[in-house]
Design a protein around this motif. Structure first.
Motif, mmCIF file in Angstrom:
data_model
loop_
_atom_site.group_PDB
_atom_site.id
_atom_site.type_symbol
_atom_site.label_atom_id
_atom_site.label_comp_id
_atom_site.label_asym_id
_atom_site.label_seq_id
_atom_site.Cartn_x
_atom_site.Cartn_y
_atom_site.Cartn_z
ATOM 1 N N PHE A 83 31.273 -42.519 -6.093
ATOM 2 C CA PHE A 83 30.327 -41.435 -5.826
ATOM 3 C C PHE A 83 29.275 -41.304 -6.922
ATOM 4 O O PHE A 83 28.534 -40.324 -6.975
ATOM 5 N N ALA A 84 29.199 -42.307 -7.780
ATOM 6 C CA ALA A 84 28.291 -42.263 -8.930
ATOM 7 C C ALA A 84 26.825 -42.109 -8.528
ATOM 8 O O ALA A 84 26.053 -41.448 -9.220
ATOM 9 N N ALA A 85 26.444 -42.698 -7.413
ATOM 10 C CA ALA A 85 25.035 -42.652 -6.985
ATOM 11 C C ALA A 85 24.563 -41.220 -6.786
ATOM 12 O O ALA A 85 23.385 -40.904 -7.020
ATOM 13 N N THR A 86 25.472 -40.347 -6.364
ATOM 14 C CA THR A 86 25.105 -38.939 -6.207
ATOM 15 C C THR A 86 25.373 -38.159 -7.493
ATOM 16 O O THR A 86 24.661 -37.214 -7.810
ATOM 17 N N GLY A 87 26.398 -38.564 -8.225
ATOM 18 C CA GLY A 87 26.754 -37.851 -9.441
ATOM 19 C C GLY A 87 25.714 -37.956 -10.528
ATOM 20 O O GLY A 87 25.420 -36.974 -11.227
ATOM 21 N N ILE A 88 25.121 -39.126 -10.679
ATOM 22 C CA ILE A 88 24.187 -39.356 -11.787
ATOM 23 C C ILE A 88 22.972 -38.414 -11.742
ATOM 24 O O ILE A 88 22.684 -37.737 -12.737
ATOM 25 N N PRO A 89 22.248 -38.320 -10.618
ATOM 26 C CA PRO A 89 21.093 -37.403 -10.625
ATOM 27 C C PRO A 89 21.492 -35.940 -10.783
ATOM 28 O O PRO A 89 20.776 -35.164 -11.419
ATOM 29 N N LEU A 90 22.643 -35.555 -10.217
ATOM 30 C CA LEU A 90 23.107 -34.174 -10.363
ATOM 31 C C LEU A 90 23.410 -33.854 -11.824
ATOM 32 O O LEU A 90 22.998 -32.820 -12.350
ATOM 33 N N MET A 91 24.144 -34.762 -12.479
ATOM 34 C CA MET A 91 24.488 -34.549 -13.888
ATOM 35 C C MET A 91 23.243 -34.575 -14.769
ATOM 36 O O MET A 91 23.131 -33.802 -15.724
ATOM 37 N N ASN A 92 22.305 -35.457 -14.449
ATOM 38 C CA ASN A 92 21.063 -35.519 -15.229
ATOM 39 C C ASN A 92 20.284 -34.211 -15.120
ATOM 40 O O ASN A 92 19.752 -33.700 -16.112
ATOM 41 N N GLY A 93 20.204 -33.668 -13.904
ATOM 42 C CA GLY A 93 19.507 -32.396 -13.713
ATOM 43 C C GLY A 93 20.173 -31.271 -14.474
ATOM 44 O O GLY A 93 19.506 -30.468 -15.139
ATOM 45 N N GLN A 94 21.507 -31.214 -14.386
ATOM 46 C CA GLN A 94 22.245 -30.172 -15.113
ATOM 47 C C GLN A 94 22.037 -30.299 -16.619
ATOM 48 O O GLN A 94 21.747 -29.324 -17.308
ATOM 49 N N SER A 95 22.221 -31.513 -17.114
ATOM 50 C CA SER A 95 22.107 -31.762 -18.549
ATOM 51 C C SER A 95 20.711 -31.469 -19.075
ATOM 52 O O SER A 95 20.540 -30.838 -20.127
ATOM 53 N N ASP A 96 19.692 -31.901 -18.319
ATOM 54 C CA ASP A 96 18.313 -31.719 -18.773
ATOM 55 C C ASP A 96 17.915 -30.249 -18.838
ATOM 56 O O ASP A 96 17.151 -29.836 -19.718
ATOM 57 N N TYR A 97 18.423 -29.442 -17.911
ATOM 58 C CA TYR A 97 18.083 -28.018 -17.939
ATOM 59 C C TYR A 97 18.658 -27.355 -19.187
ATOM 60 O O TYR A 97 17.966 -26.598 -19.887
ATOM 61 N N MET A 98 19.925 -27.644 -19.485
ATOM 62 C CA MET A 98 20.541 -27.059 -20.677
ATOM 63 C C MET A 98 19.878 -27.577 -21.950
ATOM 64 O O MET A 98 19.680 -26.822 -22.913
ATOM 65 N N ALA A 99 19.517 -28.867 -21.961
ATOM 66 C CA ALA A 99 18.824 -29.444 -23.122
ATOM 67 C C ALA A 99 17.469 -28.769 -23.312
ATOM 68 O O ALA A 99 17.030 -28.534 -24.441
ATOM 69 N N MET A 100 16.812 -28.440 -22.192
ATOM 70 C CA MET A 100 15.518 -27.753 -22.258
ATOM 71 C C MET A 100 15.681 -26.363 -22.862
ATOM 72 O O MET A 100 14.902 -25.945 -23.728
ATOM 73 N N LEU A 101 16.733 -25.630 -22.445
ATOM 74 C CA LEU A 101 16.968 -24.300 -23.006
ATOM 75 C C LEU A 101 17.251 -24.387 -24.509
ATOM 76 O O LEU A 101 16.782 -23.554 -25.284
ATOM 77 N N ASN A 102 18.022 -25.396 -24.907
ATOM 78 C CA ASN A 102 18.325 -25.571 -26.340
ATOM 79 C C ASN A 102 17.056 -25.846 -27.139
ATOM 80 O O ASN A 102 16.833 -25.270 -28.203
ATOM 81 N N ALA A 103 16.214 -26.737 -26.603
ATOM 82 C CA ALA A 103 14.999 -27.137 -27.325
ATOM 83 C C ALA A 103 13.916 -26.051 -27.293
ATOM 84 O O ALA A 103 13.253 -25.790 -28.292
ATOM 85 N N ARG A 104 13.745 -25.415 -26.142
ATOM 86 C CA ARG A 104 12.666 -24.431 -25.983
ATOM 87 C C ARG A 104 13.032 -23.061 -26.534
ATOM 88 O O ARG A 104 12.219 -22.383 -27.179
ATOM 89 N N ASP A 105 14.284 -22.616 -26.276
ATOM 90 C CA ASP A 105 14.678 -21.241 -26.585
ATOM 91 C C ASP A 105 15.741 -21.125 -27.669
ATOM 92 O O ASP A 105 16.166 -20.011 -27.984
ATOM 93 N N GLY A 106 16.195 -22.255 -28.191
ATOM 94 C CA GLY A 106 17.314 -22.185 -29.131
ATOM 95 C C GLY A 106 18.604 -21.819 -28.439
ATOM 96 O O GLY A 106 19.472 -21.149 -29.004
#
Length: 430
Positions: free
Chosen positions: A38-61
């Motif tokens: 199920f990796a083909a579906t898991g990868i974009p989902l995990m990337n979206g989740q990870s990138d949003y949290m990384a954005m909050l860390n970088a933008r808002d601390g």
């Protein structure tokens, strides 16, 4: 003696420093599946989740001034590995994200003991909507029974289903069987024949037997409850057998751009219900590009970012982040614990104005949770593949939740009775 005192002091100082460092984060582990069938579906989902949290860390601390640790524990979508990941991460986690109906069902009884909320956005055990019984579980913003109801509702909006035949092509797994109670009830009410066609895990990429059955059955519609490699296999077979794609509809996990891209123009007309939508012009996308993509902190690519699943990952993390913010405000503390997050997740109010504030314009419908409503029932849109991408082809649809509330409550009670003693959320009325 002095040396011992010095060493002892250094040890205490190190312990205190380590404790402080550990406290200065919100640990939100994700039971990811970037490998396996199920990796083909898991990868974009995990990337979206990870990138949003990384954005909050970088933008808002982080959130409320505290950095988020969204560490992943790889499960390969294996229930056994998922339970191992849960046990490994539960010690300091404020949430668990199982990412499989099978794993969710295994972890569900543990959360009452461990007092850790489950966030299973758009999946898991549908009766989790009953927050009085499942006080630690959330399938916000929509559940599988919502999806089943909206798909039938959409079809009925085009023509009467009385006398029609619907083939229910589904993964032979707890996930695939989850909508059957509602679909069976709707079949009886609306007068259509429902023919379940299971697809085994080993048959996902070769569904010739199932599609031979569909050809012989000649159903009016095929409703697909597929996941991972099953989706691409089914869509390829549908095109090969010349099944009219406009009469094939899927649950939100069966609406992955990459699966349709395999057949391209030939898949035109295929539909998928969805509680998320990729709006590339939404402000959040610009923030992710600036703080995460351009900074080299992401594993995604330009094509994936345009897809439904990447944006859905963003929405899931945004829901979790909102639950954290609500809890921080209620308890006046930045470093919330799991029990405080439980309260936060059941007091989310995603109004249109709040969605706009978060930069998620057009990406998720409004919804609200409460102590008795752990799903939110956001509704969604019917998306259609236009040969190149998914587009909205319906107004905002909402499920007729009242039709299966009693069923959910009965199933929740049966589950609690079977797993007694089962603690309830006493005094939960709203």
């Amino acid at each position: 003696m002095k040396q011992f005192t010095k060493l002892a002091f250094a040890g205490v100082l190190a312990a205190l420093t380590a404790g402080a460092a550990q406290a200065q984060e919100l640990y939100t582990p994700n039971l990811a599946y970037r490998t396996g069938p199920f990796a083909a579906t898991g990868i974009p989902l995990m990337n979206g989740q990870s990138d949003y949290m990384a954005m909050l860390n970088a933008r808002d601390g982080g959130i409320g001034g505290v950095m988020v640790n969204a560490e992943e524990c790889e499960t390969g979508y294996s229930t056994e590995k998922g339970v191992e990941c849960y046990e490994k991460t539960k010690g300091k986690a404020i949430v668990t994200q199982p990412w499989s109906t099978g794993i969710t069902l295994q972890v569900l009884p543990k959360t009452n003991v461990d007092m850790i909320p489950i966030l299973a956005s758009g999946y898991g055990f549908s009766p989790m909507m009953d927050g009085k019984v499942f006080q630690w579980a959330y399938n916000t913003p929509a559940g599988y029974w919502d999806a089943a109801d909206m798909i039938i509702q959409y079809l009925e909006g085009m023509e009467s289903l009385d006398g029609k035949t619907i083939a229910f092509l589904h993964l032979d797994h707890p996930f695939g069987k989850e909508p059957l109670p509602v679909l069976e009830a709707l079949a009886e009410e609306k007068g259509f024949t429902l023919n379940p066609i299971p697809v085994g895990l080993k048959e996902m990429q070769n569904q010739s037997a199932q599609w031979l059955q569909i050809r012989r059955m000649r159903p009016d519609y095929v409703v697909m409850w597929g996941w991972g490699a099953m989706n691409a296999g089914a869509i390829t077979e549908a095109v090969k057998t010349k099944f009219p794609m406009e009469n094939m509809l899927g649950v939100w996990w069966s609406g992955h751009d990459a699966d349709l891209a395999i057949v391209g123009e030939a898949g035109k007309g295929y539909k998928s219900i969805s509680w998320s939508f990729p709006n590339l012009d939404a402000p959040v996308m610009a923030d992710i590009k600036k703080h995460v993509i351009d900074a080299g902190l992401s594993k995604t690519d330009e094509t994936e970012m345009k897809g439904v699943f990447y944006s859905r990952g963003i929405i899931i993390s945004a829901i979790l982040a909102e639950g954290i913010r609500v809890a921080q405000a209620e308890y006046d503390v930045a470093e919330i614990n799991a029990e405080q997050l439980r309260w936060g997740l059941e007091n989310i109010n995603m109004t249109e104005a709040r969605i706009e504030e978060l930069g998620l314009t057009g990406m998720v419908p409004p919804f609200a949770t409460s102590c008795s409503n752990h799903t939110g029932h956001s509704g969604g849109w019917m998306l259609e593949w236009d040969g190149e991408k998914f587009v909205k082809v319906s107004e905002h649809l909402t499920a007729n939740v009242a039709a299966y509330t009693e069923l959910a409550q009965q199933n929740a009670k049966d589950y609690a009775d079977a797993n007694a003693p089962w603690p309830m959320a006493e005094g939960c009325e709203g």
